[in-house]
Design a protein around this motif. Sequence first.
Motif, PDB file in Angstrom:
ATOM      1  N   ARG A 112       4.075   9.905   9.530  1.00  0.00           N
ATOM      2  CA  ARG A 112       5.453  10.370   9.302  1.00  0.00           C
ATOM      3  C   ARG A 112       6.220  10.038   8.103  1.00  0.00           C
ATOM      4  NH1 ARG A 112       7.772   8.271  15.160  1.00  0.00           N
ATOM      5  NH2 ARG A 112       9.579   9.461  14.369  1.00  0.00           N
ATOM      6  N   PRO A 113       6.862  10.865   7.514  1.00  0.00           N
ATOM      7  CA  PRO A 113       7.545  10.669   6.256  1.00  0.00           C
ATOM      8  C   PRO A 113       8.624   9.544   6.070  1.00  0.00           C
ATOM      9  CG  PRO A 113       7.647  13.016   6.955  1.00  0.00           C
ATOM     10  CD  PRO A 113       7.184  12.270   8.033  1.00  0.00           C
ATOM     11  N   HIS A 114       9.030   9.319   7.207  1.00  0.00           N
ATOM     12  CA  HIS A 114      10.152   8.125   7.188  1.00  0.00           C
ATOM     13  C   HIS A 114       9.606   6.764   7.763  1.00  0.00           C
ATOM     14  CE1 HIS A 114      13.127  10.966   5.909  1.00  0.00           C
ATOM     15  NE2 HIS A 114      12.848  11.790   6.915  1.00  0.00           N
ATOM     16  N   VAL A 115       8.377   6.873   8.075  1.00  0.00           N
ATOM     17  CA  VAL A 115       7.783   5.700   8.430  1.00  0.00           C
ATOM     18  C   VAL A 115       7.009   4.958   7.338  1.00  0.00           C
ATOM     19  CG1 VAL A 115       5.781   4.526  10.207  1.00  0.00           C
ATOM     20  CG2 VAL A 115       7.496   6.173  10.911  1.00  0.00           C
ATOM     21  N   ALA A 116       5.714   5.578   6.902  1.00  0.00           N
ATOM     22  CA  ALA A 116       4.894   5.237   5.803  1.00  0.00           C
ATOM     23  C   ALA A 116       4.444   6.257   4.859  1.00  0.00           C
ATOM     24  CB  ALA A 116       3.791   4.254   6.307  1.00  0.00           C
ATOM     25  N   ALA A 117       4.575   7.749   5.173  1.00  0.00           N
ATOM     26  CA  ALA A 117       4.354   8.736   4.418  1.00  0.00           C
ATOM     27  C   ALA A 117       2.740   8.922   4.140  1.00  0.00           C
ATOM     28  CB  ALA A 117       4.846   8.890   3.141  1.00  0.00           C
TER      29      ALA A 117
END
Length: 291
Positions: A212-217
């Motif tokens: 997920r982009p806003h977790v670890a991309a």
Amino acid sequence: MTLPPEETSITLTTDISQQTAQEVQPAQPRARGRIKLSVKQTTRGSALRGLRQSGSFRCLFPRPKITGLEAVLVNTAGGITGGDDMRIAAEVGAGASLTLTTQTSERAYRAQPGETGQLQTKLTVAEGGHVNWLPQETILFQGCALSRRLDLDLAPDATALLVEPLVFGRLAMGETVTQGLFHDRILLRRNGQELYRDALRFEGDMQAQLDRPHVAAGARALVSLIYVAPDAAGQLSPLRAMLPDQAGASLIGADLLVLRILAADAHDLRQSLLPVLNHLTHNTLPRCWMI
């Protein structure tokens, strides 16, 4: 008086049934490890004051590069799985210095359903003392279940450097972590007052969450670093200059600096982390980090 044959038969059948049930569901062996050590300051530098170790934990004391004491933790069980219970407690006396590291990477292996491994570390640093908590990477494997906690209690003028590297499967080995549990908590106190709190939780398909982009991309490795010292503000600019694009450092208190790095894998993480650690330890990073 002799019992009737049918009663004897019933008693024997019950005993055999209980024995069979125990054989079908044997108790799984679980690792237990305890390390409790204390360090004092002497005229020749920091020295061991006391040590108690039991179970699957051992502590080695190589010759350090400086006057501080260096201790290397060894998990003879080879890793942590569900139901294991590993605990570390270290006390640094007034004016003393302790560096704690691990012989190699810790491994969190597949756990049985409903069972979670525990790894708890408690560090206490007295007036003028310093602690470096520098474990090597914790590697999470498919199906792992690990709850980890780090508590640090500092005296008003004590200092610390803490690092917690984390790897979600070994990318070079084609490993993935699509099922598992990892819960991590860090709590710092100074003179009994809460200074910093951080929590991280992954459950289920870790790879999907990391993507997920806003977790670890898409990163498969990360590290959290905390530096508590009077020169924290002065370290901010030099550290930021060392960091890759997927990283950041912030000064969240007069003497509290927090840094986090995301990386594609364990190799890239080390490439970014080692210069930072060498800088903050004045090139006295434990030798086991270089092997």
